[in-house]
Design a protein around this motif. Sequence first.
Motif, PDB file in Angstrom:
ATOM      1  N   SER A  13       0.823  -1.206   0.000  1.00 15.03           N
ATOM      2  CA  SER A  13       0.000   0.000   0.000  1.00 15.03           C
ATOM      3  C   SER A  13       0.849   1.244   0.000  1.00 15.03           C
ATOM      4  CB  SER A  13      -0.920  -0.016   1.226  1.00 15.03           C
ATOM      5  OG  SER A  13      -1.742   1.117   1.231  1.00 15.03           O
ATOM      6  N   ASP A  26      -6.739   4.714  -1.165  1.00 11.84           N
ATOM      7  CA  ASP A  26      -7.871   4.703  -0.239  1.00 11.84           C
ATOM      8  C   ASP A  26      -8.210   3.305   0.261  1.00 11.84           C
ATOM      9  OD1 ASP A  26      -8.709   3.824  -2.698  1.00 11.84           O
ATOM     10  OD2 ASP A  26     -10.580   4.953  -2.734  1.00 11.84           O
ATOM     11  N   ASN A  27      -7.235   2.417   0.211  1.00 15.38           N
ATOM     12  CA  ASN A  27      -7.482   1.035   0.632  1.00 15.38           C
ATOM     13  C   ASN A  27      -6.321   0.501   1.465  1.00 15.38           C
ATOM     14  OD1 ASN A  27      -9.026  -1.322   0.756  1.00 15.38           O
ATOM     15  ND2 ASN A  27      -7.975  -2.210  -1.015  1.00 15.38           N
ATOM     16  N   MET A  28      -5.789   1.339   2.351  1.00  7.88           N
ATOM     17  CA  MET A  28      -4.672   0.915   3.196  1.00  7.88           C
ATOM     18  C   MET A  28      -5.165  -0.007   4.307  1.00  7.88           C
ATOM     19  SD  MET A  28      -2.285   4.298   3.577  1.00  7.88           S
ATOM     20  CE  MET A  28      -0.984   3.292   4.296  1.00  7.88           C
ATOM     21  N   GLU A  29      -4.386  -1.037   4.574  1.00  9.21           N
ATOM     22  CA  GLU A  29      -4.735  -1.991   5.616  1.00  9.21           C
ATOM     23  C   GLU A  29      -4.468  -1.375   6.985  1.00  9.21           C
ATOM     24  OE1 GLU A  29      -6.041  -5.737   7.177  1.00  9.21           O
ATOM     25  OE2 GLU A  29      -6.228  -4.749   5.227  1.00  9.21           O
ATOM     26  N   LEU A  30      -5.413  -1.518   7.907  1.00  4.94           N
ATOM     27  CA  LEU A  30      -5.278  -1.003   9.270  1.00  4.94           C
ATOM     28  C   LEU A  30      -5.152  -2.149  10.265  1.00  4.94           C
ATOM     29  CD1 LEU A  30      -8.019   1.797   9.452  1.00  4.94           C
ATOM     30  CD2 LEU A  30      -5.544   2.146   9.430  1.00  4.94           C
ATOM     31  N   LYS A  35      -9.062  -0.169  13.538  1.00  2.00           N
ATOM     32  CA  LYS A  35     -10.264  -0.297  12.699  1.00  2.00           C
ATOM     33  C   LYS A  35     -11.522   0.202  13.403  1.00  2.00           C
ATOM     34  CE  LYS A  35      -8.756  -4.013   9.633  1.00  2.00           C
ATOM     35  NZ  LYS A  35      -8.943  -5.413   9.204  1.00  2.00           N
ATOM     36  N   THR A  38     -12.143   4.049  12.899  1.00  2.00           N
ATOM     37  CA  THR A  38     -12.262   4.632  11.564  1.00  2.00           C
ATOM     38  C   THR A  38     -13.396   5.652  11.539  1.00  2.00           C
ATOM     39  OG1 THR A  38     -11.450   2.622  10.509  1.00  2.00           O
ATOM     40  CG2 THR A  38     -12.732   4.114   9.143  1.00  2.00           C
ATOM     41  N   THR A  97      -6.627   6.881  11.124  1.00  2.00           N
ATOM     42  CA  THR A  97      -7.550   5.747  11.131  1.00  2.00           C
ATOM     43  C   THR A  97      -8.439   5.663   9.893  1.00  2.00           C
ATOM     44  OG1 THR A  97      -9.162   7.057  12.389  1.00  2.00           O
ATOM     45  CG2 THR A  97      -7.613   5.706  13.647  1.00  2.00           C
ATOM     46  N   GLY A  99      -7.584   5.049   6.832  1.00  2.00           N
ATOM     47  CA  GLY A  99      -7.153   4.049   5.853  1.00  2.00           C
ATOM     48  C   GLY A  99      -6.870   4.642   4.488  1.00  2.00           C
ATOM     49  N   SER A 101      -3.955   6.829   2.325  1.00  2.00           N
ATOM     50  CA  SER A 101      -2.570   7.297   2.293  1.00  2.00           C
ATOM     51  C   SER A 101      -2.515   8.769   1.897  1.00  2.00           C
ATOM     52  CB  SER A 101      -1.753   6.469   1.295  1.00  2.00           C
ATOM     53  OG  SER A 101      -0.479   7.055   1.101  1.00  2.00           O
TER      54      SER A 101
END
Length: 352
Positions: A13, A26-30, A35, A38, A97, A99, A101
């Motif tokens: 990511s 817009d799809n970063m792993e948390l 989570k 968020t 939070t 998620g 970048s």
Amino acid sequence: MKQTVFISLLVLSFLCSVGCGKDRVDNMELPAILKKFTPKTQSFEINPKIKSKVKGKRGTCLIIPPKTFDLDYDDLKTGEKISVQLVEVIDNFDFITAGVSLIYYNKARKEEQIFESAGMFKVTATYKGDRLKLVDGKKITVEFPNMVPGEKFNVYKVNSSGQWEYNGHNQELLLAQKETTLSGDDYSSLSYEIKKMTKKERKVYRRYIKIRQYAIDQLTWWNFDYPHSYFTCIKGKVLIKEKTNYAIYVIPYNFKGGSSFSHYKSNFKIRYLKQKKIRLLIITQDGRIGKSRIFWTSFKYGSTSCKEGPHCYCKNSDKPIKLIKPDKNILKDKNSFMKYLNMKPEVYNIRR
């Protein structure tokens, strides 16, 4: 196995968002700990045939003209409604939070940049569960809390490829009419008027702000940003005996934004913005956390790709960072976690 998957997603990511442009920003792993914090998606039911105005909990207003969405309006029943969704990213903790970048790859300059933000939001819409788009030529006017006044901020959106794309400048004429009522060196500084207040007065003080207005032509993430290109280096150590995957979150205190990096060795190096007041938050996939002291990054150039020396400086962030299993009270809610990090939610009133 879960740790390996987590670190792989985080690495991809980050790296792809700054270089290869294949992974969505817009799809970063948390980590699981983050989570639950968020920023919430707020939903509003509106009649798409008439002009509508909806307001988010943090003050964002959407002014939606009639027949803005790509629908077959002849097939809609009288009074039938669609759902409009809004996500507001206001507090610095929200940026960590969300998620999303804040790394931007500037194609014209062929370099990666890090955003300093004045606020971020997302607008989407659905009808019977299907995602909607805007009709060509139609726009939604967004009135956003002007958390960080100034004319240096550009407007960026997440495009269909999932990358930040420059979309224009928030004009000086508009900004000149949207000043905050109290002055300061930056949005977090106490002005002279606030410094004169008693502790009791400060406790109940709410600053008054105006709005930053912009018309959006796409249902996606939007960000008021200033991209930085000049970096320094930060190094440190996490007290871990085993090789374990962990995320490093940069928590800012004198600007809006924040970034995340991934690591697995006890010693780490990261590249970040010069002369910023920050703290490092460490989170492992197995649920341990740790934090550095609050410190200022260096004004000297530094990078993780060059050998330390007179022309490549790397500042030591702190004494080794201890990892703990957090007390349940720390993770009770957003405000409790922010208190652990010495952060406070933005409190304000909006004057339109």
